[in-house]
Design a protein around this motif. Sequence first.
Motif, short mmCIF file in Angstrom:
data_model
loop_
_atom_site.label_atom_id
_atom_site.label_comp_id
_atom_site.label_asym_id
_atom_site.label_seq_id
_atom_site.Cartn_x
_atom_site.Cartn_y
_atom_site.Cartn_z
N LEU A 134 0.68 -1.29 0.13
CA LEU A 134 0.01 -0.09 -0.11
C LEU A 134 0.97 1.18 -0.11
N LEU A 135 2.02 1.41 0.94
CA LEU A 135 2.64 2.62 0.93
C LEU A 135 3.29 2.56 -0.44
N LEU A 136 3.91 1.61 -0.96
CA LEU A 136 4.76 1.83 -1.93
C LEU A 136 4.04 1.85 -3.32
N ARG A 137 2.81 1.37 -3.33
CA ARG A 137 2.08 1.53 -4.79
C ARG A 137 0.63 1.88 -4.95
N ASP A 138 0.02 2.13 -3.81
CA ASP A 138 -1.39 2.39 -3.84
C ASP A 138 -1.55 3.87 -4.09
N TRP A 149 14.16 -4.10 2.77
CA TRP A 149 12.88 -3.71 3.35
C TRP A 149 12.32 -2.56 2.33
N ARG A 150 12.96 -2.81 1.16
CA ARG A 150 12.35 -1.70 -0.08
C ARG A 150 11.45 -2.21 -0.96
N PHE A 151 11.21 -3.68 -0.80
CA PHE A 151 10.02 -4.27 -1.26
C PHE A 151 9.92 -4.06 -2.80
N GLY A 152 10.94 -3.76 -3.55
CA GLY A 152 10.81 -3.41 -5.06
C GLY A 152 10.88 -2.04 -5.43
N GLY A 196 12.41 1.93 -0.08
CA GLY A 196 11.80 1.92 -1.25
C GLY A 196 11.18 3.07 -1.68
N VAL A 197 11.24 4.24 -0.78
CA VAL A 197 10.50 5.44 -1.24
C VAL A 197 11.63 6.71 -1.43
N ALA A 198 12.19 6.83 -0.59
CA ALA A 198 13.35 8.18 -0.66
C ALA A 198 14.77 7.82 -1.03
N THR A 199 15.59 8.70 -1.40
CA THR A 199 16.88 8.44 -1.66
C THR A 199 17.53 8.64 -0.03
N ARG A 200 18.75 8.22 -0.02
CA ARG A 200 19.42 8.25 1.12
C ARG A 200 19.63 9.82 1.51
N GLU A 201 20.19 10.38 0.53
CA GLU A 201 20.55 11.79 0.86
C GLU A 201 19.18 12.68 1.11
N GLU A 202 18.07 12.35 0.56
CA GLU A 202 16.60 12.63 1.29
C GLU A 202 16.57 12.43 2.85
N LEU A 203 16.87 11.39 3.06
CA LEU A 203 16.62 10.80 4.44
C LEU A 203 17.43 11.55 5.47
N PRO A 241 15.61 -15.59 -8.85
CA PRO A 241 15.88 -14.58 -9.83
C PRO A 241 15.42 -13.08 -9.74
N LYS A 242 14.19 -13.04 -9.24
CA LYS A 242 13.61 -11.77 -9.48
C LYS A 242 14.39 -10.83 -8.76
#
Lengths: 295, 117
Positions: A87-91, A210-213, A220-227, B109-110
Amino acid sequence: MKRLAGGASREIWSFDAVQGGGRREALILRRDPPGVALPEGAIPRATEAAAIEAAATTGAKVPRVRWRLGESGFIMDRLDGTAEARLLLRDPAFAPARAAYAKEVGAALAAIHRHDGAGIGLKTMGAAEQLAFYRDRMDDFDRPSAIFEAAFRRLALALPKEVPPRLVHGDFRTGNLLFRPEGLVAVLDWELAHRGDPLEDLGWLCVRSWRFGGAGPAGGVATREELWAAYEAAGGGKVDPRRAMWWEMFSTLRWGIICLIQADRHLSGREPSLELLAVGRRASETEYDLAELLA
Amino acid sequence: MTEKPSAADLAAAIGVWLKESGGRDPYLAKVAVNVLGIIEREARLAPAADAEEGARLAALLGTEGDLDRQRRELCRRIRAGDFDQGAARDVLARHLRATATARIAIDNPKWALTPPS
C-alpha cells in the motif's frame, strides 16, 4: 480478541475494550506467556513499554502505552493505519504519504534519537559489540560464505568510532511503521530497542530487503540523501555518509545472518516450520546486495 | 554442495507439511511453491554454476580440491586478511559478484531485477 503475528514465544493480541455507556476503545496487548525464554536480542515487555514512553517524551510518533502488566506485558492504543509495504509503495491513495516520507520518517528518527535511552534498562550495543555478536552467530552455523566473510572483514577494518549512545529503535523499517494515506502515524515494534549509534536505525531502514521492490533505498521510497537531509533538518545529528554506509552494510549482513538463524530454528529441530526453513535461502539475497556494496 | 538449507532439507520440509496439514493453508502453499522453484532451479543450474565457481576458485587460490573445501579455504584466507588490498581485493570482488549472481539465479531470480541502490 484476535491473535496477531508475534512468533511462538511472544504474543500480540488485538481487542476492543467496551466502557460503561458502550464506548469502545481499540487496544493492543503485547505479552509473553510465563516461563518462555525471550528471543535473542529482545527485551522484556516492561522495558519495551518504557522505551516507547521514552520516545514519546522526545516527540516521536508512537502508540500511547495505557497499562503496564508487570514485567511480561502491557496494553497500548491500537492506531488506525497500515504497515503493509504494497500500500505504502504502490497504492495511489498513499501518494501523499510517499511525498512526505523522507520528512516524516527523518523527523521520527531524529525524535527517537533525542532521547539517550538511559535509565530504563536498555543495554548499550555499539558497532564493535554488534559486529562481534553476529560474528559469533555466523560461527555457530556450518555455512561457509565468502561474501559474509568479506563483509565481516571490511566492516572490522572500517569500524566507526564509538559515539555517545542514544535511544535506538533497532528494527526501524517498513513493516514496523504505521501509515495512513496522508502520512506516518506511528513507529511500532520496539522489542529490539537498545542504546547505541543512532545511524544504526538509518542504515537498517535502507537495507534492500525492506524496499519491497521500490526504487528509493530508504524504505523503497526516498533516497539516502533525502533521508539524511530530513534527519538533520529535524534536529538529528550530522550524518556522516561513511558511517551511515557502514551501518547499511552491517545491517545487510545482520539480516543475512538472521535468515540463517531462522532456518536453524527448523534444522535444529527446535521449531519445525517450512516457512522458517525457507527464510534460510533468503540469505543469498543479502549476499547479492553485499557483493554489490563490497565492489 | 555446502548450500544450507540443502535442497534435501527443503524437499523434506515440504513433505512433512503436506503430510501433516494436507497443504491447505494458502500462505504456506505459496511458500511451498517458491521453495519447489528453488529446488527445480538448483537441479537445472547448480551443476554448471558449481563448475564455474570451482574454476574461479582454483585460479583465485592456486590450489585444487573439491568445491566445499575450496570454499572453506577462501573463507579462511579472507578472514586472515589475504584479500584486503589492491589487485587481490578487486579479483575477490569480481569472484563474489559472479558467485552471488549465480546463487540468486537459483534462490530468487527476481531479486536481481529490483532497482539497484
